[in-house]
Write a protein that holds these residues in place. Structure first.
Motif, PDB file in Angstrom:
ATOM      1  N   GLY A 183       0.799  -1.221   0.000  1.00  0.00           N
ATOM      2  CA  GLY A 183       0.000   0.000   0.000  1.00  0.00           C
ATOM      3  C   GLY A 183       0.832   1.271   0.000  1.00  0.00           C
ATOM      4  N   TYR A 184       2.156   1.142  -0.018  1.00  0.00           N
ATOM      5  CA  TYR A 184       3.033   2.307  -0.014  1.00  0.00           C
ATOM      6  C   TYR A 184       3.400   2.727  -1.439  1.00  0.00           C
ATOM      7  N   ALA A 185       3.835   3.990  -1.590  1.00  0.00           N
ATOM      8  CA  ALA A 185       4.463   4.454  -2.820  1.00  0.00           C
ATOM      9  C   ALA A 185       5.958   4.147  -2.736  1.00  0.00           C
ATOM     10  N   LEU A 186       6.618   4.133  -3.894  1.00  0.00           N
ATOM     11  CA  LEU A 186       8.034   3.760  -3.933  1.00  0.00           C
ATOM     12  C   LEU A 186       8.884   4.681  -3.067  1.00  0.00           C
ATOM     13  N   ASP A 187       8.625   5.997  -3.145  1.00  0.00           N
ATOM     14  CA  ASP A 187       9.451   6.932  -2.377  1.00  0.00           C
ATOM     15  C   ASP A 187       9.194   6.853  -0.875  1.00  0.00           C
ATOM     16  N   GLU A 188       8.110   6.174  -0.475  1.00  0.00           N
ATOM     17  CA  GLU A 188       7.840   5.983   0.949  1.00  0.00           C
ATOM     18  C   GLU A 188       8.598   4.794   1.524  1.00  0.00           C
ATOM     19  N   LEU A 189       9.150   3.958   0.644  1.00  0.00           N
ATOM     20  CA  LEU A 189       9.863   2.756   1.087  1.00  0.00           C
ATOM     21  C   LEU A 189      11.370   2.844   0.885  1.00  0.00           C
ATOM     22  N   VAL A 190      11.792   3.304  -0.276  1.00  0.00           N
ATOM     23  CA  VAL A 190      13.219   3.323  -0.599  1.00  0.00           C
ATOM     24  C   VAL A 190      13.960   4.206   0.399  1.00  0.00           C
ATOM     25  N   GLY A 191      15.039   3.657   0.940  1.00  0.00           N
ATOM     26  CA  GLY A 191      15.839   4.375   1.918  1.00  0.00           C
ATOM     27  C   GLY A 191      15.451   4.091   3.354  1.00  0.00           C
ATOM     28  N   ARG A 192      14.346   3.382   3.552  1.00  0.00           N
ATOM     29  CA  ARG A 192      13.914   3.048   4.909  1.00  0.00           C
ATOM     30  C   ARG A 192      14.160   1.568   5.182  1.00  0.00           C
ATOM     31  N   SER A 193      14.137   1.178   6.448  1.00  0.00           N
ATOM     32  CA  SER A 193      14.420  -0.206   6.815  1.00  0.00           C
ATOM     33  C   SER A 193      13.228  -1.098   6.519  1.00  0.00           C
ATOM     34  N   GLN A 194      13.515  -2.307   6.081  1.00  0.00           N
ATOM     35  CA  GLN A 194      12.432  -3.266   5.835  1.00  0.00           C
ATOM     36  C   GLN A 194      11.712  -3.653   7.118  1.00  0.00           C
ATOM     37  N   LYS A 195      12.297  -3.313   8.258  1.00  0.00           N
ATOM     38  CA  LYS A 195      11.681  -3.618   9.564  1.00  0.00           C
ATOM     39  C   LYS A 195      10.331  -2.924   9.708  1.00  0.00           C
ATOM     40  N   MET A 196      10.140  -1.795   8.994  1.00  0.00           N
ATOM     41  CA  MET A 196       8.893  -1.046   9.095  1.00  0.00           C
ATOM     42  C   MET A 196       7.688  -1.848   8.628  1.00  0.00           C
ATOM     43  N   ASP A 204      13.191  -4.666  19.131  1.00  0.00           N
ATOM     44  CA  ASP A 204      13.987  -3.515  18.709  1.00  0.00           C
ATOM     45  C   ASP A 204      15.178  -3.876  17.826  1.00  0.00           C
ATOM     46  N   SER A 205      15.241  -5.086  17.321  1.00  0.00           N
ATOM     47  CA  SER A 205      16.366  -5.482  16.463  1.00  0.00           C
ATOM     48  C   SER A 205      16.356  -4.635  15.192  1.00  0.00           C
ATOM     49  N   PRO A 206      17.544  -4.389  14.591  1.00  0.00           N
ATOM     50  CA  PRO A 206      17.618  -3.507  13.408  1.00  0.00           C
ATOM     51  C   PRO A 206      16.905  -4.065  12.188  1.00  0.00           C
ATOM     52  N   VAL A 207      16.800  -5.395  12.092  1.00  0.00           N
ATOM     53  CA  VAL A 207      16.093  -6.011  10.968  1.00  0.00           C
ATOM     54  C   VAL A 207      15.031  -6.961  11.526  1.00  0.00           C
ATOM     55  N   SER A 208      14.098  -7.348  10.665  1.00  0.00           N
ATOM     56  CA  SER A 208      13.029  -8.241  11.114  1.00  0.00           C
ATOM     57  C   SER A 208      13.576  -9.641  11.388  1.00  0.00           C
ATOM     58  N   ARG A 209      12.796 -10.421  12.108  1.00  0.00           N
ATOM     59  CA  ARG A 209      13.201 -11.789  12.438  1.00  0.00           C
ATOM     60  C   ARG A 209      13.409 -12.616  11.171  1.00  0.00           C
ATOM     61  N   ASP A 210      12.533 -12.465  10.187  1.00  0.00           N
ATOM     62  CA  ASP A 210      12.676 -13.237   8.947  1.00  0.00           C
ATOM     63  C   ASP A 210      13.921 -12.808   8.166  1.00  0.00           C
ATOM     64  N   PHE A 211      14.197 -11.503   8.136  1.00  0.00           N
ATOM     65  CA  PHE A 211      15.388 -11.016   7.432  1.00  0.00           C
ATOM     66  C   PHE A 211      16.643 -11.589   8.074  1.00  0.00           C
ATOM     67  N   ALA A 212      16.660 -11.621   9.410  1.00  0.00           N
ATOM     68  CA  ALA A 212      17.820 -12.185  10.113  1.00  0.00           C
ATOM     69  C   ALA A 212      17.992 -13.660   9.794  1.00  0.00           C
ATOM     70  N   LEU A 213      16.892 -14.388   9.691  1.00  0.00           N
ATOM     71  CA  LEU A 213      16.983 -15.808   9.348  1.00  0.00           C
ATOM     72  C   LEU A 213      17.507 -15.982   7.928  1.00  0.00           C
ATOM     73  N   HIS A 214      17.058 -15.130   7.006  1.00  0.00           N
ATOM     74  CA  HIS A 214      17.546 -15.221   5.624  1.00  0.00           C
ATOM     75  C   HIS A 214      19.004 -14.794   5.521  1.00  0.00           C
ATOM     76  N   GLN A 215      19.481 -13.999   6.463  1.00  0.00           N
ATOM     77  CA  GLN A 215      20.899 -13.632   6.477  1.00  0.00           C
ATOM     78  C   GLN A 215      21.765 -14.823   6.860  1.00  0.00           C
ATOM     79  N   SER A 216      21.184 -15.788   7.564  1.00  0.00           N
ATOM     80  CA  SER A 216      21.984 -16.894   8.088  1.00  0.00           C
ATOM     81  C   SER A 216      21.540 -18.218   7.505  1.00  0.00           C
ATOM     82  N   GLU A 217      21.061 -19.106   8.377  1.00  0.00           N
ATOM     83  CA  GLU A 217      20.858 -20.493   7.954  1.00  0.00           C
ATOM     84  C   GLU A 217      19.640 -20.707   7.069  1.00  0.00           C
ATOM     85  N   LYS A 218      18.722 -19.733   6.993  1.00  0.00           N
ATOM     86  CA  LYS A 218      17.496 -19.910   6.214  1.00  0.00           C
ATOM     87  C   LYS A 218      17.566 -19.258   4.832  1.00  0.00           C
TER      88      LYS A 218
END
Length: 622
Positions: A183-196, A204-218
């Protein structure tokens, strides 16, 4: 030796006003396997170029009709762009050569004794350079085409795609499907964290739980997750992500698939199956309604639920869950009471029920309004906004507003209705806004339909049980039992009074032939009697026969029965009443015995009188 890779199909155009030099240049190039076209005047060469192309232009700067700068100006940028050229100048004209190089000349040659020596190498170098540039241009165009094709695939993909920095989670690029998903426009997302885009309860982690899993074993695996859209709504998604290097930067490319509708259907199916199971298992109405309200609360996440059921003139709460006791007490009755304390009624004599519950129960709704459905349900995600933006007329009646006063913002009222009419309603309340969607209300309407059917069935069954009990009580008091059989005389129903008369429990007799509880000769006569009535279709009236008590004693019964007809009007069995007439039979037997004895005594008395008379006569004779 000519080089086939640098030998063009097009000719080399020589523009030289010195005919002798032009011929020598042409012969030198012919020796290299190159074709040539010679013009001595600039205007003739320009005229030829209007309809032809050359692989290379060898241009004498000083012509009789124009110089090289004028030639290029008249040729135009389109010709010079597609035709590479070499400038031939006189000795000492290096300044002119530099100027022509700036205008696009590939090289320059100085007239002199060494001209013909360096000419072939220069021409070959320029042709090779041009061919290399042509290949590079083709490769660049091919790369641009590939990039454009992949960009189109990226933008037009049906799945949402997002690119984020591998370390920080900063969103770098998103496709159209991802924008539609969030539901966002492109300029409302680019440059912001995917955690939003993930629920705040992740911490309060800098990235979402799923992003952290994809960074590692998942990494590369598909994970089930939930996404928060711009409107605040939650969507169920499946995310598959991989890390790649693009332009020296490590990024995460993630593919998002919206599975909200799919999971909603699965959850709705599971809830409906659970409810149907409850309806089949729970025979007690109170227990069934308690389980239904608990299940609906758990599925919707609403803090309070209740079911109103018709009772006399009112629709009080039959069961509530999560409502404060004072709320239930204040809102239980819906009847409007007049100044005399009597229930107010409309012109047809029907009791008046107020508030929005009364609207739903009496079918007062306008489906064109957003808070009513075509099936007559009411729902809102903000009672405060509803009261502020609608009129009493739009709300169909004066409302008490108790739900809003108690802080309930999300309210849904779903009618419980069957073919026999309105039996009640299902109510859901929550203090949070935005609890409901139209899809959820439609599902709850389906739930309400099933609940209404189950409740109506239990009401009918209870009424039937009461009717049967009443009839059995009457028949028990009259010393009789009720029964039903099929055409094969197997008992399909028999009342409990049979135990007092024949000594058998009903379950001991069900499924057995009625003739099994009589003597053999009696069974034969009963079968013959039934056959006769079956042929005529007539009913039994006071048919008397003996039966065997479980103890082995004889019990006399008087039977009255009528045929049971199926949907085609054919006899399918018998339904009747058997009355215990054993005492009457015994009394009749005793009466007959006494009559027999009296008659015998009378006969003896008559014989005594006769004997006395004969003796008297004999005595007189003597």
């Amino acid at each position: 030796m000519p080089d086939s890779e640098t030998t063009p199909a097009l000719p080399i155009l020589i523009v030289e006003d010195d005919a002798g030099l032009a011929t020598l240049v042409a012969e030198t190039l012919h020796a290299e396997g190159l074709r040539t076209v010679i013009f001595s005047a600039g205007r003739d060469a320009l005229a030829w170029l209007e309809g032809n192309e050359a692989a290379l232009l060898i241009l004498d700067y000083t012509l009789t009709d124009m110089n090289g700068t004028q030639f290029l100006a008249r040729a135009g940028a389109q010709v010079t762009a597609r035709t590479p050229f070499i400038v031939v100048t006189g000795l000492g004209d290096e300044r002119i050569a530099v100027d022509m190089m700036k205008r696009g000349a590939r090289d320059y040659l100085v007239k002199g004794l060494s001209l013909l020596d360096v000419l072939p190498v220069t021409v070959r170098n320029v042709l090779s350079q041009v061919e290399t540039e042509r290949h590079l241009a083709l490769a660049r165009q091919s790369l641009e085409n590939v990039e454009h094709r992949y960009q189109r695939l990226f933008e037009d993909a049906t799945e949402g795609i997002a690119v984020a920095d591998f370390e920080t989670g900063e969103l770098l690029e998103c496709n159209n499907a991802f924008l539609d998903l969030t539901g966002y426009a492109l300029d409302e997302l680019v440059g912001r964290s995917q955690k939003m885009l993930h629920p705040p309860e992740e911490g309060d982690s800098p990235v979402s739980r799923d992003f952290a899993l994809h960074q590692s074993e998942k990494q590369g695996q598909t994970l089930a997750s939930r996404m928060v859209t711009k409107s605040g709504a939650l969507k169920d998604v499946e995310i598959k992500a991989n890390a790649v290097d693009i332009g020296g930067r490590r990024v995460m490319i993630a593919f998002f698939r919206d599975v909200t509708a799919q999971l909603r259907i699965q959850r709705e199916r599971a809830v409906m199956l659970d409810l149907l199971k409850l309806m089949n298992e729970k025979t007690d109405t109170r227990e069934l309604v308690r389980c239904v309200t608990a299940t609906v609360c758990e599925y919707t996440g609403c803090e309070a639920a209740g079911i109103r059921l018709r009772k006399g003139n009112d629709y009080p709460y039959f069961e509530t869950r999560g409502f404060p006791p004072e709320f239930v007490e204040a809102e239980s009755t819906l009847c409007v009471v007049d100044i005399n304390g009597q229930i107010a009624r409309d012109e047809l004599g029907h009791p008046l029920h107020e508030c929005m519950c009364g609207n739903v129960l009496h079918g007062r709704f306008d489906p064109s309004l957003p808070f009513f459905t075509p099936k007559g349900s009411f729902w809102t995600n903000s009672t405060s906004e509803l009261l502020a933006t609608t009129t009493v007329k739009e709300r169909q009646a004066r409302t008490r507003n108790r739900c809003n006063d108690d802080g309930y913002e999300s309210v849904a009222l779903i009618p419980l209705c069957t073919g026999g009419g309105m039996i009640g309603l299902l109510q859901l309340n929550d203090r949070a806004k935005g609890r409901f969607t139209r899809q959820l209300i439609e599902f709850l309407e389906g739930v309400a339909d099933q609940v209404a059917i189950a409740l109506a069935q239990r009401t009918a069954e209870a009424a039937l049980r009461e009717s049967v009990k009443r009839f059995e009580d009457i028949s028990n008091a009259a010393g009789e039992f009720i029964w039903e059989t099929g055409l094969d005389q197997r008992i399909t129903y028999i009342s409990s009074r049979v135990f007092d008369i024949l000594g058998y429990r009903p379950d001991e007799m069900l499924g057995r032939r009625s003739t099994e509880f009589t003597a053999a000769d009696t069974a034969a006569s009963i079968t013959a009697a039934i056959a006769g009535h079956l042929r005529s279709g007539s009913k039994f009236m006071d048919y008397e026969h003996s039966a065997l008590h479980k103890s082995g004693s004889t019990v006399w019964l008087s039977v009255t029965a009528i045929p049971i007809q199926d949907e085609r009007g054919e006899v399918a069995g018998w339904r009747g009443v058997s009355v215990d007439i054993t005492r009457r039979k015994q009394a009749e037997t005793e009466r007959l015995e006494m009559e027999r004895r009296l008659l015998h005594a009378q006969k003896l008395e008559s014989l005594g009188v006769l004997a006395g008379g004969i003796a008297h006569d004999f005595n007189n004779l003597l």
